[in-house]
Design an enzyme around this catalytic site. Structure first.
Site, PDB file in Angstrom:
ATOM      1  N   ASP A   1      -3.423  -3.081  -2.169  1.00 46.78           N
ATOM      2  CA  ASP A   1      -4.511  -2.104  -2.160  1.00 46.78           C
ATOM      3  C   ASP A   1      -4.426  -1.209  -3.402  1.00 46.78           C
ATOM      4  O   ASP A   1      -3.388  -1.125  -4.051  1.00 46.78           O
ATOM      5  CB  ASP A   1      -4.424  -1.242  -0.892  1.00 46.78           C
ATOM      6  N   ASN A   2      -5.530  -0.574  -3.707  1.00 48.65           N
ATOM      7  CA  ASN A   2      -5.596   0.449  -4.773  1.00 48.65           C
ATOM      8  C   ASN A   2      -5.197  -0.077  -6.143  1.00 48.65           C
ATOM      9  O   ASN A   2      -4.607   0.661  -6.935  1.00 48.65           O
ATOM     10  CB  ASN A   2      -4.683   1.651  -4.426  1.00 48.65           C
TER      11      ASN A   2
ATOM     12  N   GLU B   1     -11.195   4.283  -0.569  1.00 49.87           N
ATOM     13  CA  GLU B   1     -11.488   4.686   0.810  1.00 49.87           C
ATOM     14  C   GLU B   1     -12.347   5.952   0.895  1.00 49.87           C
ATOM     15  O   GLU B   1     -12.032   6.959   0.284  1.00 49.87           O
ATOM     16  CB  GLU B   1     -10.180   4.895   1.607  1.00 49.87           C
TER      17      GLU B   1
ATOM     18  N   ASP C   1       0.839  -1.209   0.000  1.00 50.95           N
ATOM     19  CA  ASP C   1       0.000   0.000   0.000  1.00 50.95           C
ATOM     20  C   ASP C   1       0.867   1.250   0.000  1.00 50.95           C
ATOM     21  O   ASP C   1       0.495   2.267   0.562  1.00 50.95           O
ATOM     22  CB  ASP C   1      -0.957  -0.029   1.211  1.00 50.95           C
TER      23      ASP C   1
ATOM     24  N   LYS D   1       2.384   3.463  -5.911  1.00 48.05           N
ATOM     25  CA  LYS D   1       1.860   2.397  -6.766  1.00 48.05           C
ATOM     26  C   LYS D   1       2.876   1.854  -7.772  1.00 48.05           C
ATOM     27  O   LYS D   1       2.787   0.700  -8.164  1.00 48.05           O
ATOM     28  CB  LYS D   1       0.573   2.863  -7.450  1.00 48.05           C
TER      29      LYS D   1
HETATM   30  N1  SAM Z   1      -1.354   1.534   4.614  1.00 53.75           N
HETATM   31  C1  SAM Z   1      -1.808   2.827   5.096  1.00 53.75           C
HETATM   32  C2  SAM Z   1      -3.214   2.683   5.624  1.00 53.75           C
HETATM   33  O1  SAM Z   1      -4.041   2.056   4.953  1.00 53.75           O
HETATM   34  O2  SAM Z   1      -3.511   3.205   6.687  1.00 53.75           O
HETATM   35  C3  SAM Z   1      -1.766   3.886   4.023  1.00 53.75           C
HETATM   36  C4  SAM Z   1      -0.445   4.018   3.332  1.00 53.75           C
HETATM   37  S1  SAM Z   1      -0.366   5.400   2.231  1.00 53.75           S
HETATM   38  C5  SAM Z   1      -1.504   4.982   0.981  1.00 53.75           C
HETATM   39  C6  SAM Z   1       1.203   5.149   1.424  1.00 53.75           C
HETATM   40  C7  SAM Z   1       2.414   5.462   2.298  1.00 53.75           C
HETATM   41  O3  SAM Z   1       3.555   4.842   1.736  1.00 53.75           O
HETATM   42  C8  SAM Z   1       2.753   6.943   2.413  1.00 53.75           C
HETATM   43  O4  SAM Z   1       2.771   7.293   3.771  1.00 53.75           O
HETATM   44  C9  SAM Z   1       4.146   7.071   1.788  1.00 53.75           C
HETATM   45  O5  SAM Z   1       4.960   8.023   2.441  1.00 53.75           O
HETATM   46  C10 SAM Z   1       4.691   5.675   1.936  1.00 53.75           C
HETATM   47  N2  SAM Z   1       5.652   5.233   0.915  1.00 53.75           N
HETATM   48  C11 SAM Z   1       5.518   5.380  -0.422  1.00 53.75           C
HETATM   49  N3  SAM Z   1       6.518   4.784  -1.071  1.00 53.75           N
HETATM   50  C12 SAM Z   1       7.321   4.217  -0.126  1.00 53.75           C
HETATM   51  C13 SAM Z   1       8.512   3.444  -0.182  1.00 53.75           C
HETATM   52  N4  SAM Z   1       9.064   3.110  -1.350  1.00 53.75           N
HETATM   53  N5  SAM Z   1       9.057   3.048   0.985  1.00 53.75           N
HETATM   54  C14 SAM Z   1       8.486   3.368   2.175  1.00 53.75           C
HETATM   55  N6  SAM Z   1       7.348   4.087   2.287  1.00 53.75           N
HETATM   56  C15 SAM Z   1       6.768   4.502   1.146  1.00 53.75           C
HETATM   57 MG    MG Z   2      -4.253   2.323  -0.089  1.00 51.09          MG
END
Ligand code: SAM
Ligand code: MG
Length: 214
Positions: free
Chosen positions: A169-170, A199, A141, A144
């Site tokens: 997800d997504n 969501e 998640d 993407k």
């Molecule tokens: N899983 C969470 C929830 O449902 O409550 C939501 C996660 S949110 C959609 C995506 C998160 O992934 C963001 O906070 C972003 O900073 C983090 N993120 C994106 N790419 C990443 C990566 N390559 N490594 C670590 N964190 C990452």
């Molecule tokens: Mg998501």
């Protein structure tokens, strides 16, 4: 002074949820997102699908890619058996700081290891740093365009075993076309789509559950 959305979300948790009660934390976040401000948590509707997969798999080792404020982290960890462990990766330190407080409010610190940094750097270090052999369940998640390269990295690092479950997800909104194409057509996976909604909206989205066949 200006506050950020994650800070306001945390405040809603501390105001409305009971300490040590993960379900009340989840509920406080869902109420905040439905009534006040949308946020990118997996949310209540897809969250029920997530819960049922976690309960069915009954994993001992779980990896979550993308913690944000810890909403799905709390959902998953609250369903794990006593000896199980969830490692969750987040590369934004501001989000990680909020997530630690949300997790603490839920009383789940003992089950969760929040690791700060990019997934591409941490996945290859999982075995030596955390003593993990393989993951029973991986929840994808994060951004993407990282689903597919990180899945291949998990395979190459030997972190998946026959029967490991990937839950993504997504896959429709915002969408992960290269990842879907891969898990649906690779002979190494058996894959299934769970239709739902993005969501806190009525826009179609869903989760893809893929069994690694080895
Ligand atoms: N899983 C969470 C929830 O449902 O409550 C939501 C996660 S949110 C959609 C995506 C998160 O992934 C963001 O906070 C972003 O900073 C983090 N993120 C994106 N790419 C990443 C990566 N390559 N490594 C670590 N964190 C990452
Ligand atoms: Mg998501």
């Amino acid at each position: 002074t200006q506050s950020t959305r994650p800070q306001r979300l945390l405040h809603a948790v501390q105001k409305n949820a009971t300490r040590g009660d993960p379900r009340s934390v989840v509920k406080a976040i869902d109420n905040f997102c439905r009534q006040k401000e949308w946020a990118m948590n997996v949310g209540d509707e897809k969250g029920c699908i997530l819960d049922s997969v976690v309960s069915e798999v009954n994993p001992v080792t779980v990896l979550e890619l993308g913690t944000y404020c810890g909403y799905s982290t709390v959902r998953i960890a609250s369903l794990l058996p006593p000896h199980a462990k969830l490692i969750t990766l987040e590369f934004n330190p501001d989000y990680a700081k909020i997530a630690r407080q949300v997790i603490a409010w839920a009383g789940l610190e003992d089950k969760i290891q929040l690791v700060e940094g990019p997934s591409g750097e941490w996945i290859p270090k999982m075995k030596e740093q955390f003593g993990v052999k393989t993951f029973d369940l991986v929840f994808l998640d994060h951004w993407k365009d990282r689903y597919l390269p990180d899945t291949k990295l998990l395979e190459d690092c030997g972190l998946l075993r026959k029967g490991s479950i990937l839950l993504a997800d997504n896959v429709i909104c915002p969408g992960t076309p290269d990842y879907l194409e891969y898990v649906r057509n690779s002979p190494r996976y058996k894959s299934q789509y769970f239709k739902s909604h993005l969501e806190y909206t009525k826009v179609e989205d869903g989760l893809e559950k893929s069994v690694f066949l080895g």
